[in-house]
Motif scaffolding. Structure first.
Motif, PDB file in Angstrom:
ATOM      1  N   ALA A 106       0.602  -1.202   0.150  1.00  5.29           N
ATOM      2  CA  ALA A 106       0.049   0.067   0.000  1.00  5.29           C
ATOM      3  C   ALA A 106       1.027   1.351  -0.168  1.00  5.29           C
ATOM      4  O   ALA A 106       0.727   2.309  -0.746  1.00  5.29           O
ATOM      5  N   GLY A 107       2.132   1.261   0.751  1.00  4.11           N
ATOM      6  CA  GLY A 107       2.871   2.402   0.859  1.00  4.11           C
ATOM      7  C   GLY A 107       3.470   2.640  -0.511  1.00  4.11           C
ATOM      8  O   GLY A 107       3.769   3.970  -0.910  1.00  4.11           O
ATOM      9  N   THR A 108       3.959   1.647  -1.043  1.00  6.27           N
ATOM     10  CA  THR A 108       4.726   1.678  -2.325  1.00  6.27           C
ATOM     11  C   THR A 108       3.540   2.169  -3.483  1.00  6.27           C
ATOM     12  O   THR A 108       4.147   2.999  -4.308  1.00  6.27           O
ATOM     13  N   ILE A 109       2.414   1.791  -3.436  1.00  7.06           N
ATOM     14  CA  ILE A 109       1.412   2.025  -4.441  1.00  7.06           C
ATOM     15  C   ILE A 109       1.100   3.644  -4.307  1.00  7.06           C
ATOM     16  O   ILE A 109       1.038   4.173  -5.320  1.00  7.06           O
ATOM     17  N   ALA A 110       1.016   4.074  -3.091  1.00  7.44           N
ATOM     18  CA  ALA A 110       0.598   5.331  -2.843  1.00  7.44           C
ATOM     19  C   ALA A 110       2.021   6.357  -3.167  1.00  7.44           C
ATOM     20  O   ALA A 110       1.433   7.398  -3.869  1.00  7.44           O
ATOM     21  N   TYR A 111       2.952   5.789  -2.950  1.00  3.83           N
ATOM     22  CA  TYR A 111       4.189   6.648  -3.407  1.00  3.83           C
ATOM     23  C   TYR A 111       4.374   6.829  -4.946  1.00  3.83           C
ATOM     24  O   TYR A 111       4.604   7.766  -5.460  1.00  3.83           O
ATOM     25  N   VAL A 112       4.020   5.536  -5.538  1.00  3.25           N
ATOM     26  CA  VAL A 112       4.240   5.810  -7.061  1.00  3.25           C
ATOM     27  C   VAL A 112       3.029   6.576  -7.508  1.00  3.25           C
ATOM     28  O   VAL A 112       3.157   7.100  -8.535  1.00  3.25           O
ATOM     29  N   LEU A 113       1.768   6.299  -6.917  1.00  2.00           N
ATOM     30  CA  LEU A 113       0.734   7.183  -7.613  1.00  2.00           C
ATOM     31  C   LEU A 113       0.987   8.692  -7.317  1.00  2.00           C
ATOM     32  O   LEU A 113       0.656   9.416  -8.129  1.00  2.00           O
ATOM     33  N   THR A 114       1.486   9.018  -6.269  1.00  6.13           N
ATOM     34  CA  THR A 114       1.750  10.550  -5.948  1.00  6.13           C
ATOM     35  C   THR A 114       2.888  11.062  -6.840  1.00  6.13           C
ATOM     36  O   THR A 114       2.752  12.216  -7.487  1.00  6.13           O
ATOM     37  N   GLU A 115       3.968  10.334  -7.165  1.00  4.33           N
ATOM     38  CA  GLU A 115       5.094  10.617  -8.209  1.00  4.33           C
ATOM     39  C   GLU A 115       4.582  10.981  -9.649  1.00  4.33           C
ATOM     40  O   GLU A 115       4.786  11.969 -10.078  1.00  4.33           O
ATOM     41  N   LEU A 116       3.456   9.831  -9.791  1.00  2.00           N
ATOM     42  CA  LEU A 116       2.589   9.754 -11.267  1.00  2.00           C
ATOM     43  C   LEU A 116       2.088  11.129 -11.311  1.00  2.00           C
ATOM     44  O   LEU A 116       1.945  11.922 -12.380  1.00  2.00           O
ATOM     45  N   ALA A 117       1.263  11.390 -10.265  1.00  4.11           N
ATOM     46  CA  ALA A 117       0.227  12.584 -10.105  1.00  4.11           C
ATOM     47  C   ALA A 117       1.470  13.804 -10.401  1.00  4.11           C
ATOM     48  O   ALA A 117       0.868  14.820 -11.047  1.00  4.11           O
ATOM     49  N   PHE A 118       2.345  13.948  -9.759  1.00 11.24           N
ATOM     50  CA  PHE A 118       3.120  15.048 -10.011  1.00 11.24           C
ATOM     51  C   PHE A 118       3.817  15.246 -11.118  1.00 11.24           C
ATOM     52  O   PHE A 118       3.345  16.333 -11.715  1.00 11.24           O
ATOM     53  N   TRP A 119       4.246  14.143 -11.670  1.00 11.15           N
ATOM     54  CA  TRP A 119       4.983  14.437 -13.141  1.00 11.15           C
ATOM     55  C   TRP A 119       3.717  14.464 -14.266  1.00 11.15           C
ATOM     56  O   TRP A 119       4.262  15.166 -15.052  1.00 11.15           O
ATOM     57  N   ALA A 120       2.492  13.905 -13.905  1.00  8.73           N
ATOM     58  CA  ALA A 120       1.445  14.160 -15.022  1.00  8.73           C
ATOM     59  C   ALA A 120       1.015  15.506 -14.999  1.00  8.73           C
ATOM     60  O   ALA A 120       0.568  16.053 -16.122  1.00  8.73           O
ATOM     61  N   PHE A 121       1.272  16.103 -13.758  1.00  5.75           N
ATOM     62  CA  PHE A 121       0.904  17.755 -14.162  1.00  5.75           C
ATOM     63  C   PHE A 121       2.111  18.556 -14.294  1.00  5.75           C
ATOM     64  O   PHE A 121       2.139  19.404 -15.104  1.00  5.75           O
ATOM     65  N   ALA A 122       3.239  18.320 -13.722  1.00  2.54           N
ATOM     66  CA  ALA A 122       4.527  19.171 -13.720  1.00  2.54           C
ATOM     67  C   ALA A 122       5.278  19.152 -15.192  1.00  2.54           C
ATOM     68  O   ALA A 122       5.321  20.246 -15.814  1.00  2.54           O
ATOM     69  N   PHE A 123       5.225  18.007 -15.696  1.00  3.32           N
ATOM     70  CA  PHE A 123       5.762  17.733 -17.092  1.00  3.32           C
ATOM     71  C   PHE A 123       5.115  18.590 -18.132  1.00  3.32           C
ATOM     72  O   PHE A 123       5.864  19.299 -18.864  1.00  3.32           O
ATOM     73  N   PRO A 124       3.758  18.359 -18.348  1.00  2.00           N
ATOM     74  CA  PRO A 124       3.205  19.282 -19.473  1.00  2.00           C
ATOM     75  C   PRO A 124       3.226  20.819 -19.278  1.00  2.00           C
ATOM     76  O   PRO A 124       3.346  21.554 -20.255  1.00  2.00           O
ATOM     77  N   VAL A 125       3.106  21.112 -17.987  1.00  2.12           N
ATOM     78  CA  VAL A 125       3.149  22.713 -17.670  1.00  2.12           C
ATOM     79  C   VAL A 125       4.656  22.935 -17.872  1.00  2.12           C
ATOM     80  O   VAL A 125       4.643  24.045 -18.391  1.00  2.12           O
ATOM     81  N   ALA A 126       5.526  22.453 -17.541  1.00  3.29           N
ATOM     82  CA  ALA A 126       7.089  22.941 -17.866  1.00  3.29           C
ATOM     83  C   ALA A 126       7.444  22.815 -19.110  1.00  3.29           C
ATOM     84  O   ALA A 126       7.890  23.964 -19.504  1.00  3.29           O
ATOM     85  N   ALA A 127       6.951  21.999 -19.874  1.00 10.50           N
ATOM     86  CA  ALA A 127       6.981  21.787 -21.403  1.00 10.50           C
ATOM     87  C   ALA A 127       6.429  23.156 -21.971  1.00 10.50           C
ATOM     88  O   ALA A 127       6.863  23.682 -22.957  1.00 10.50           O
ATOM     89  N   THR A 128       5.104  23.462 -21.658  1.00  9.29           N
ATOM     90  CA  THR A 128       4.380  24.267 -22.289  1.00  9.29           C
ATOM     91  C   THR A 128       5.000  25.586 -22.034  1.00  9.29           C
ATOM     92  O   THR A 128       5.022  26.492 -22.934  1.00  9.29           O
ATOM     93  N   LEU A 129       5.421  25.786 -20.868  1.00  6.79           N
ATOM     94  CA  LEU A 129       5.959  27.408 -20.542  1.00  6.79           C
ATOM     95  C   LEU A 129       7.526  27.299 -21.256  1.00  6.79           C
ATOM     96  O   LEU A 129       7.922  28.338 -21.554  1.00  6.79           O
ATOM     97  N   PHE A 130       8.089  26.049 -21.283  1.00  3.67           N
ATOM     98  CA  PHE A 130       9.290  26.351 -21.863  1.00  3.67           C
ATOM     99  C   PHE A 130       9.321  26.550 -23.512  1.00  3.67           C
ATOM    100  O   PHE A 130       9.766  27.281 -24.047  1.00  3.67           O
ATOM    101  N   TYR A 131       8.209  26.029 -24.058  1.00  6.73           N
ATOM    102  CA  TYR A 131       8.156  26.085 -25.511  1.00  6.73           C
ATOM    103  C   TYR A 131       7.384  27.472 -26.112  1.00  6.73           C
ATOM    104  O   TYR A 131       7.507  27.595 -27.134  1.00  6.73           O
ATOM    105  N   ASN A 132       6.803  28.145 -24.908  1.00  5.17           N
ATOM    106  CA  ASN A 132       5.875  29.176 -25.527  1.00  5.17           C
ATOM    107  C   ASN A 132       6.592  30.704 -24.989  1.00  5.17           C
ATOM    108  O   ASN A 132       7.316  30.885 -24.549  1.00  5.17           O
TER     109      ASN A 132
END
Length: 132
Positions: A106-132
């Motif tokens: 349960a701890g491993t799944i929670a950690y993985v889901l937290t990381e995935l949620a962070f990168w699912a939001f952070a990467f597109p935002v960073a890429a959009t800001l970088f290329y615009n």
């Protein structure tokens, strides 16, 4: 039917089994009452508050800036306050992989889901800001 309570003691059919660390019925009722009262108060403020003030309907740059800046400033002030107490045993709670492993799968799944949620939001935002 008899059962075993959270502490391992036998509990009779008519007795309530308390969950360790949980709320009893009185605390649950009080919490439900507070949530209901807060919901009604917010609904009332939203419905009739617009009649008392006109700032939600008139464009205002200073008000918009204040609304956008207030949460990060308050959070930053809170973290600064917590960080100041690090040497005295206070401060922010530290999370290590040992803490994650303590909760097993349960701890491993929670950690993985937290990381995935962070990168699912952070990467597109960073890429959009970088290329615009």
């Amino acid at each position: 039917q008899d059962g075993v309570g959270a502490s391992g003691a036998r509990v009779g059919a008519g007795e309530a089994m308390a969950v360790e660390g949980g709320l009893d019925m009185g605390e649950e009722a009080a919490l439900a009452g507070k949530v209901l009262a807060g919901t009604v108060a917010i609904a009332y403020a939203v419905k009739y508050g617009s009649l008392a003030v006109d700032f939600p309907f008139a464009p205002s740059v200073p008000l918009s800036a204040g609304i956008l800046a207030a949460p990060p400033l308050l959070l930053g002030a809170r973290y600064a306050q917590l960080s100041a107490g690090e040497g005295e045993g206070g401060g922010l709670p530290q999370l290590s992989m040992a803490d994650v492993k303590k909760y097993g799968v349960a701890g491993t799944i929670a950690y993985v889901l937290t990381e995935l949620a962070f990168w699912a939001f952070a990467f597109p935002v960073a890429a959009t800001l970088f290329y615009n």
